[in-house]
Design an enzyme around this catalytic site. Structure first.
Site, PDB file in Angstrom:
ATOM      1  N   GLY A   1      26.166  45.202   5.638  1.00  0.00           N
ATOM      2  CA  GLY A   1      25.181  46.047   4.948  1.00  0.00           C
ATOM      3  C   GLY A   1      24.127  46.583   5.906  1.00  0.00           C
ATOM      4  O   GLY A   1      23.398  47.508   5.566  1.00  0.00           O
TER       5      GLY A   1
ATOM      6  N   THR B   1      20.945  47.361   8.504  1.00  0.00           N
ATOM      7  CA  THR B   1      19.494  47.451   8.303  1.00  0.00           C
ATOM      8  C   THR B   1      19.184  47.876   6.875  1.00  0.00           C
ATOM      9  O   THR B   1      18.323  47.309   6.212  1.00  0.00           O
ATOM     10  CB  THR B   1      18.897  48.485   9.291  1.00  0.00           C
ATOM     11  OG1 THR B   1      19.154  48.019  10.613  1.00  0.00           O
ATOM     12  CG2 THR B   1      17.405  48.652   9.084  1.00  0.00           C
TER      13      THR B   1
ATOM     14  N   GLU C   1      -2.791  56.942  12.461  1.00  0.00           N
ATOM     15  CA  GLU C   1      -1.752  57.948  12.702  1.00  0.00           C
ATOM     16  C   GLU C   1      -2.208  58.891  13.819  1.00  0.00           C
ATOM     17  O   GLU C   1      -3.330  59.390  13.793  1.00  0.00           O
ATOM     18  CB  GLU C   1      -1.469  58.717  11.396  1.00  0.00           C
ATOM     19  CG  GLU C   1      -0.661  59.992  11.529  1.00  0.00           C
ATOM     20  CD  GLU C   1       0.724  59.813  12.173  1.00  0.00           C
ATOM     21  OE1 GLU C   1       1.485  58.935  11.733  1.00  0.00           O
ATOM     22  OE2 GLU C   1       1.022  60.554  13.131  1.00  0.00           O
TER      23      GLU C   1
ATOM     24  N   HIS D   1      16.399  67.454 -23.489  1.00  0.00           N
ATOM     25  CA  HIS D   1      14.963  67.399 -23.711  1.00  0.00           C
ATOM     26  C   HIS D   1      14.623  66.092 -24.415  1.00  0.00           C
ATOM     27  O   HIS D   1      15.355  65.688 -25.302  1.00  0.00           O
ATOM     28  CB  HIS D   1      14.521  68.577 -24.598  1.00  0.00           C
ATOM     29  CG  HIS D   1      13.066  68.561 -24.911  1.00  0.00           C
ATOM     30  ND1 HIS D   1      12.121  68.879 -23.975  1.00  0.00           N
ATOM     31  CD2 HIS D   1      12.400  68.224 -26.054  1.00  0.00           C
ATOM     32  CE1 HIS D   1      10.918  68.762 -24.532  1.00  0.00           C
ATOM     33  NE2 HIS D   1      11.059  68.362 -25.787  1.00  0.00           N
TER      34      HIS D   1
HETATM   35  P1  NAI Z   1       8.611  58.234  11.360  1.00  0.00           P
HETATM   36  O1  NAI Z   1       9.111  59.044  12.494  1.00  0.00           O
HETATM   37  O2  NAI Z   1       8.849  58.636   9.968  1.00  0.00           O
HETATM   38  O3  NAI Z   1       6.994  58.114  11.523  1.00  0.00           O
HETATM   39  C1  NAI Z   1       6.366  57.598  12.668  1.00  0.00           C
HETATM   40  C2  NAI Z   1       4.907  58.064  12.720  1.00  0.00           C
HETATM   41  O4  NAI Z   1       4.234  57.308  13.732  1.00  0.00           O
HETATM   42  C3  NAI Z   1       4.743  59.530  13.084  1.00  0.00           C
HETATM   43  O5  NAI Z   1       3.922  60.139  12.118  1.00  0.00           O
HETATM   44  C4  NAI Z   1       4.036  59.480  14.467  1.00  0.00           C
HETATM   45  O6  NAI Z   1       3.143  60.541  14.678  1.00  0.00           O
HETATM   46  C5  NAI Z   1       3.295  58.149  14.412  1.00  0.00           C
HETATM   47  N1  NAI Z   1       2.995  57.517  15.714  1.00  0.00           N
HETATM   48  C6  NAI Z   1       3.824  57.372  16.766  1.00  0.00           C
HETATM   49  N2  NAI Z   1       3.207  56.663  17.763  1.00  0.00           N
HETATM   50  C7  NAI Z   1       1.962  56.334  17.316  1.00  0.00           C
HETATM   51  C8  NAI Z   1       0.857  55.585  17.857  1.00  0.00           C
HETATM   52  N3  NAI Z   1       0.888  54.999  19.074  1.00  0.00           N
HETATM   53  N4  NAI Z   1      -0.275  55.444  17.109  1.00  0.00           N
HETATM   54  C9  NAI Z   1      -0.340  56.014  15.873  1.00  0.00           C
HETATM   55  N5  NAI Z   1       0.673  56.720  15.318  1.00  0.00           N
HETATM   56  C10 NAI Z   1       1.816  56.871  16.022  1.00  0.00           C
HETATM   57  O7  NAI Z   1       9.120  56.754  11.672  1.00  0.00           O
HETATM   58  P2  NAI Z   1       9.263  55.447  10.735  1.00  0.00           P
HETATM   59  O8  NAI Z   1       8.316  55.504   9.592  1.00  0.00           O
HETATM   60  O9  NAI Z   1       9.164  54.303  11.666  1.00  0.00           O
HETATM   61  O10 NAI Z   1      10.736  55.548  10.157  1.00  0.00           O
HETATM   62  C11 NAI Z   1      11.838  55.568  11.067  1.00  0.00           C
HETATM   63  C12 NAI Z   1      13.029  56.268  10.458  1.00  0.00           C
HETATM   64  O11 NAI Z   1      13.599  55.426   9.471  1.00  0.00           O
HETATM   65  C13 NAI Z   1      12.708  57.574   9.743  1.00  0.00           C
HETATM   66  O12 NAI Z   1      12.758  58.682  10.602  1.00  0.00           O
HETATM   67  C14 NAI Z   1      13.824  57.646   8.731  1.00  0.00           C
HETATM   68  O13 NAI Z   1      14.934  58.261   9.323  1.00  0.00           O
HETATM   69  C15 NAI Z   1      14.186  56.202   8.448  1.00  0.00           C
HETATM   70  N6  NAI Z   1      13.653  55.804   7.142  1.00  0.00           N
HETATM   71  C16 NAI Z   1      14.052  56.471   6.019  1.00  0.00           C
HETATM   72  C17 NAI Z   1      13.561  56.107   4.792  1.00  0.00           C
HETATM   73  C18 NAI Z   1      14.009  56.821   3.574  1.00  0.00           C
HETATM   74  O14 NAI Z   1      15.000  57.546   3.622  1.00  0.00           O
HETATM   75  N7  NAI Z   1      13.318  56.683   2.438  1.00  0.00           N
HETATM   76  C19 NAI Z   1      12.575  55.025   4.646  1.00  0.00           C
HETATM   77  C20 NAI Z   1      12.236  54.414   5.871  1.00  0.00           C
HETATM   78  C21 NAI Z   1      12.757  54.796   7.063  1.00  0.00           C
END
Ligand code: NAI
Length: 469
Positions: free
Chosen positions: A41, A43, A204, A445
């Site tokens: 399964g 991550t 952020e 509806h």
């Molecule tokens: P993400 O790429 O969505 O967000 C990371 C954020 O961290 C960005 O906004 C960036 O500007 C910020 N950042 C980077 N370095 C930083 C620092 N030193 N200090 C402050 N801010 C900083 O990455 P995330 O949330 O880790 O998710 C990873 C991946 O996992 C996503 O791209 C997605 O593909 C997948 N994912 C998908 C989900 C869904 O489909 N619902 C849910 C969770 C994850």
């Protein structure tokens, strides 16, 4: 199968990309071996989508119960977090067993262990009990997924410095949490823990949360985060972490200068993106060279530069989403079996399980314009949806983007059940339906799906429950 090999298809990695590849290849009568070093399964099921959505559902029950006064409901809520965690673990365990049973029922051979390539058609498998094995294969499918990026100075330790897995495996709620990164994981988990009473501070680097989505989609989430008491600090780069007797101190530098701030909390969750896992398999032994970001380049069927080796899921690049990986797996399996697969160039939705949810598919208005379309937009606000009003959640909207021929090119939804509403829009984008075809379909509806129907009608100036532009 040629007698020269132990297995026709070797699948490395048992996440949603890998196990789907394995089952689909077996359905095509191929002899398949799936190797996974951890729980089936991957991550998604064990450390990501499923446990996070289980806890988000539980936190929503708490939040709804605490905020029911407008409906005449007041309640003293007692949260037994250990029980909540047990329930979440049960959901995960049940699904683990289901995946195992499905693999077995489809005659996929499962081997536990860590794979390294020995040569173009041979792998070594190192088992957790110290044993090892050697397996020859005709085709291989790489589906080893991704790992969270570790910021220098923020080494994950499962207590003070957490990745998403660590946060989802907490057995006690911290009083306070600093969250680094306001992306998918950062915001989904911030809102979940805030609803359970944890004091959340988000840091952020950019000047917006959820940068993958346009500002009008993000605005309702940003307001809801403020209402939950989440403090969000933009333009700040987390640069240093110190542990203290009480927890951690996170230091930041502002992006546009040298201002430094310090934030104290019981723990810090770092969610700054994920990297593909392609550096642990000795891929050089099969002549594969990932790009500088670690991704493996593939063609539209998932085939790598090495003809008999495929790559699917996060290792094959964006979008790094479970359903994208599963689709790529189905396509690769069909290609290996010679079943004329449709290419992987499919309409793929993206969903953030925030409050409210955000979901998108296909092109935005700006993207459609950039690609030369004469764009037309239809919208419907959730506050005009009878069903949304009856749930007490009427924030957000549905938007359909179409070209001059009325063909739906994309859609964006923010609001209740956006994750479900996006499916119908995905169907329209994938099948090239027009807004008039959409608006000919009778929708029940009162349902939220009427909002999509009305957005299609609105594009044609014919919405009933909102003013047309
Ligand atoms: P993400 O790429 O969505 O967000 C990371 C954020 O961290 C960005 O906004 C960036 O500007 C910020 N950042 C980077 N370095 C930083 C620092 N030193 N200090 C402050 N801010 C900083 O990455 P995330 O949330 O880790 O998710 C990873 C991946 O996992 C996503 O791209 C997605 O593909 C997948 N994912 C998908 C989900 C869904 O489909 N619902 C849910 C969770 C994850």
């Amino acid at each position: 199968m040629s007698d020269n090999f132990d297995t026709e298809v070797l699948v490395v990695g048992g996440g949603p990309a890998g196990y789907v590849t394995a089952i689909r290849a077996a359905q095509y009568d191929l002899d398949v071996t799936l190797v996974e070093m951890d729980a089936l399964g991957g991550t998604c099921l064990n450390r990501g989508c499923i446990p996070s959505k289980a806890l988000i559902s539980a936190a929503n029950v708490v939040h709804e119960a605490r905020n029911g006064s407008a409906m005449g409901i007041t309640a003293e809520i007692d949260v037994d977090f250990q029980q909540m965690v047990e329930w979440k673990d049960d959901v995960v365990r049940n699904m683990n067993r289901s995946v195992e049973k499905l693999c077995k029922a489809n005659r996929v051979s499962f081997v536990e262990g860590r794979v390294t390539f020995a040569d173009e058609h041979t792998v070594h498998i190192e088992q957790s009990d110290g044993g090892s094995d050697r397996l020859t294969f005709e085709h291989a499918v790489l589906a080893t997924g991704s790992r969270p990026i570790e910021l220098p100075g923020f080494e994950f330790d499962n207590s003070g410095v957490l990745d998403a897995k660590g946060a989802l495996e907490l057995d006690e709620l911290p009083e306070s949490l600093v969250v680094v990164g306001a992306g998918y994981i950062g915001m989904e988990l911030s809102m979940l823990f805030a609803k359970l009473g944890v004091d959340i501070t988000v840091l952020e680097a950019l000047d917006t949360m959820m940068p993958a989505f346009s500002s009008d989609l993000v605005a309702p989430v940003s307001s809801a985060a403020s209402e939950l008491g989440i403090e969000t600090n933009y333009g700040e780069l987390a640069s240093e972490c110190r542990s203290t007797d009480q927890g951690v101190v996170v230091c930041t530098e502002s992006v546009d200068g040298d201002a430094r701030h310090e934030y104290e909390a019981e723990a810090v969750l770092v969610a700054v993106g994920r990297n593909p896992v392609t550096d642990t398999m000795d891929l050089d032994q099969i002549g594969l060279d990932p790009d500088e970001d670690g991704f493996i380049q593939t063609d539209k069927y998932g085939r790598t530069d090495v003809d008999h080796v495929f790559a699917v899921g996060d290792v094959a690049g964006e979008p790094m989403l479970a359903h994208a990986g599963s689709t790529e797996g189905e396509i690769a399996a069909a290609e290996i079996a010679g079943r004329n697969p449709v290419s992987k160039d499919r309409a793929t939705p993206a969903v953030a399980f925030t409050s409210p949810e955000i979901a998108t598919v296909g092109m935005t208005e700006a993207e459609a314009e950039q690609t030369g379309h004469t764009v037309s937009v239809g919208e419907f606000p959730m506050r005009a949806s009878g069903r949304a009003l009856t749930t007490g959640h009427a924030e957000g909207f549905v938007r359909l983007v179409s070209g001059d021929d009325g063909v739906v090119l994309g859609g964006q939804v923010v609001g209740p059940e956006a994750s479900e509403l996006i499916a119908e829009i995905t169907l329209a984008v994938e099948e090239g339906l027009t807004t008039s075809e959409f608006a000919e379909v009778v929708h029940s509806h009162p349902t939220l799906s009427e909002a999509t129907y009305e957005a299609a009608a609105n594009e044609r100036g014919l919405a009933i429950h909102t003013l047309n532009r």
